[in-house]
Design a protein around this motif. Structure first.
Motif, short mmCIF file in Angstrom:
data_model
loop_
_atom_site.label_atom_id
_atom_site.label_comp_id
_atom_site.label_asym_id
_atom_site.label_seq_id
_atom_site.Cartn_x
_atom_site.Cartn_y
_atom_site.Cartn_z
N GLN A 292 -0.74 26.68 -7.68
CA GLN A 292 -0.37 25.52 -8.03
C GLN A 292 0.79 25.53 -9.13
OE1 GLN A 292 -4.20 24.45 -10.29
NE2 GLN A 292 -3.27 24.87 -12.27
N VAL B 56 -5.54 18.51 -1.53
CA VAL B 56 -4.14 18.74 -1.87
C VAL B 56 -3.43 19.57 -0.84
CG1 VAL B 56 -3.13 20.19 -3.68
CG2 VAL B 56 -4.97 19.00 -4.35
N LEU C 232 -1.99 16.83 1.18
CA LEU C 232 -0.87 16.28 0.61
C LEU C 232 0.33 17.16 0.76
CD1 LEU C 232 -2.66 14.76 -2.44
CD2 LEU C 232 -1.65 13.57 -0.49
N ILE C 233 0.24 18.38 0.58
CA ILE C 233 1.12 19.13 0.55
C ILE C 233 1.88 19.33 1.88
CG2 ILE C 233 2.10 21.74 0.22
CD1 ILE C 233 0.16 21.85 -1.91
N ILE D 13 2.67 15.42 -1.99
CA ILE D 13 2.36 15.88 -3.20
C ILE D 13 3.14 15.59 -4.50
CG2 ILE D 13 3.56 18.16 -3.14
CD1 ILE D 13 -0.08 17.21 -4.54
N THR D 14 2.84 15.31 -5.52
CA THR D 14 3.62 15.10 -6.71
C THR D 14 3.17 15.60 -7.75
OG1 THR D 14 2.40 12.98 -7.29
CG2 THR D 14 4.31 12.74 -5.98
N LEU E 145 -0.19 13.74 -9.09
CA LEU E 145 -1.36 14.00 -8.08
C LEU E 145 -1.92 15.45 -8.24
CD1 LEU E 145 -0.21 12.40 -4.80
CD2 LEU E 145 -2.09 11.75 -6.18
N LEU E 146 -1.24 16.50 -8.55
CA LEU E 146 -1.38 17.75 -8.74
C LEU E 146 -2.21 18.08 -9.83
CD1 LEU E 146 -1.15 20.66 -7.09
CD2 LEU E 146 0.78 21.10 -8.82
N SER F 65 -5.72 16.52 -9.34
CA SER F 65 -6.70 17.53 -8.67
C SER F 65 -7.27 18.55 -9.64
CB SER F 65 -5.87 18.35 -7.46
OG SER F 65 -5.18 19.19 -8.30
N GLY G 91 0.51 24.61 1.37
CA GLY G 91 -0.27 23.54 1.73
C GLY G 91 -1.62 24.42 2.56
N TYR H 203 -3.66 26.15 0.32
CA TYR H 203 -5.09 25.19 -0.25
C TYR H 203 -6.16 24.89 0.81
CZ TYR H 203 -3.29 23.63 -4.93
OH TYR H 203 -2.86 23.89 -6.14
#
Length: 424
Positions: free
Chosen positions: A39, A98, A101-102, A107-108, A111-112, A115, A177, A180
């Motif tokens: 992250q 997550v 999303l990646i 992902i932004t 949003l991170l 999570s 991604g 995760y």
């Protein structure tokens, strides 16, 4: 001599149910330790700022700070296995979301951070439940060793986790991604381990309300001076000294001319030494030397942060991280063991939930530390952290002198012992 050390150090693993819980807990911690690296890499790569790394950690810190006191009461009231089933399923799904999303480039930073908010809220319930469950699975005489071995397992994952995370991130067909998604897959095994354990028990409420149970937990800590000092010291040291990871990506790129991804190497070096030291002190977790060794760990952490701040190159930074790992390993293992030893069994969930406030506060100060590093520099910010750790440890040692800390027998009030009230 070696045989006696081995038997003393790994005593709690002789119990089958504790051993299964330890394995599942270690796999969960492996995913958590991987997430701290991946992250940070994602946040820094998205923005190029230390503040973004701290902002992402803010989500978990805020949730842990606000929710953990309630999580402790719930852990002392309800079956622990049921709580762990639900909570660890949510965390696994969170990691999977997550990762997707990646992969789909959606992902932004908000949003991170969301999570980590979810993860912090859930961990606020399952963390105290897991610690309190150890109190059910082990006899009182082996409880400090069981708590210490859990920290040893956690430290071992700090060694392995960064290497696995760095290796997976470096593979073009996996990346952040896929890493995760790998972490989400680990929770399949974590949840499977829970199915191998017997039902846990709830504690009779005695007609008390949720608020009354929380107040009793706070009063229990206030009335036991050594317990209160240990909890406050833990919160202070975690808040001041454990946020160094926030500035590591910027420190590497801006001060040492290295890639931010080399953070995994530094974290792994610290974790490796932390594992060795944690293992070395695990057998002393229930001894009269535990407090002195814990204070020594805090001093080593503070001095090591100064060394890291002054590091002229990557090699010296690696040496500093080895020392930081040693200090954090000793401090955390022994503090957690002292806290569980000083608290009565009926209050284990609530007491451990308050120590979890440390991680909530740590997440809350991560963003200010990141912003401070952007303003005054990474080296100077590490110096501020070091000063904070040394000041807190010094105050804790001074406050402990009249309390004559040792390893007295626990005075247990039979009225507060857990009684079966239905399992899961």
């Amino acid at each position: 001599m070696v045989g006696a050390w081995f038997a003393r150090t790994f005593k709690a693993l002789e119990y089958r149910d504790y051993r299964v819980l330890w394995i599942g807990t270690s796999l969960a911690f492996l995913a958590f330790m991987m997430s701290s690296v991946v992250q940070a890499v994602v946040a820094f790569d998205l923005t190029g700022r230390n503040g973004a790394v701290g902002f992402v950690s803010l989500g978990m810190g805020l949730a842990t700070f606000l929710v953990s006191p309630f999580g402790g009461v719930v852990a002392d009231r309800f079956p622990k296995r049921r709580m762990l089933f639900a909570g660890q399923t949510i965390i696994g799904l969170n990691f999977a979301a997550v990762g997707l999303l990646i992969i789909f480039d959606l992902i932004t930073i908000p949003l991170l951070a969301l999570s980590t908010l979810v993860m912090g809220a859930v961990f606020s319930f399952i963390g105290p439940a897991r610690q309190a469950w150890i109190g059910e699975l082990l006899p009182p005489k082996d409880l400090p060793n069981g708590i210490a071995l859990q920290q040893v397992g956690m430290t071992l994952t700090r060694v392995i986790g960064p290497f696995i995370a760095a290796g997976l991130i470096g593979l073009s067909f996996v990346g952040t991604g896929g890493t995760y998604l790998f972490m989400a897959g680990l929770f399949v095994f974590v949840i499977g381990s829970l199915a191998m354990l017997p039902p846990s028990r709830a504690v009779a409420r005695g007609g008390r309300s949720f608020r009354e149970d929380m107040a009793l937990g706070m009063r229990h800590i206030r009335e036991r001076k050594r317990l209160m000092l240990a909890v406050v010291t833990f919160i202070g040291v975690i808040m001041a000294g454990f946020s160094y990871f926030v500035v590591l990506p910027g420190f590497l790129e801006n001060e040492l001319g290295r890639s931010s991804k080399d953070m995994a190497l530094l974290m792994a070096a610290g974790a490796a030494s932390g594992f060795v030291v944690s293992l070395a002190v695990a057998g002393a977790a229930g001894s009269r030397h535990a407090w002195m060794l814990m204070v020594a760990g805090g001093v080593v952490l503070g001095l090591s942060l100064i060394l890291l701040a002054a590091a002229p190159n990557f090699g010296v930074a690696m040496l500093a991280m080895l020392a930081i790992g040693s200090g954090t390993g000793a401090f955390q293992v022994l503090n957690n063991a002292i806290v569980m030893r000083e608290a009565e069994p009926a209050y284990h969930g609530r007491v451990m939930s308050l120590t979890m406030l440390a991680w909530g506060v740590n997440g809350l100060v991560a963003y200010p530390f990141g912003a401070l590093a952007d303003r005054i520099g990474e080296r100077e910010t590490l110096g501020v952290m070091a000063a904070g750790v040394l000041a807190i440890i010094g105050a804790a040692w001074a406050a402990s002198v009249p309390l004559r800390p040792g390893a007295p027998a626990i005075e247990i009030d039979a009225e507060t012992l857990p009684r079966p009230a239905g399992g899961d």
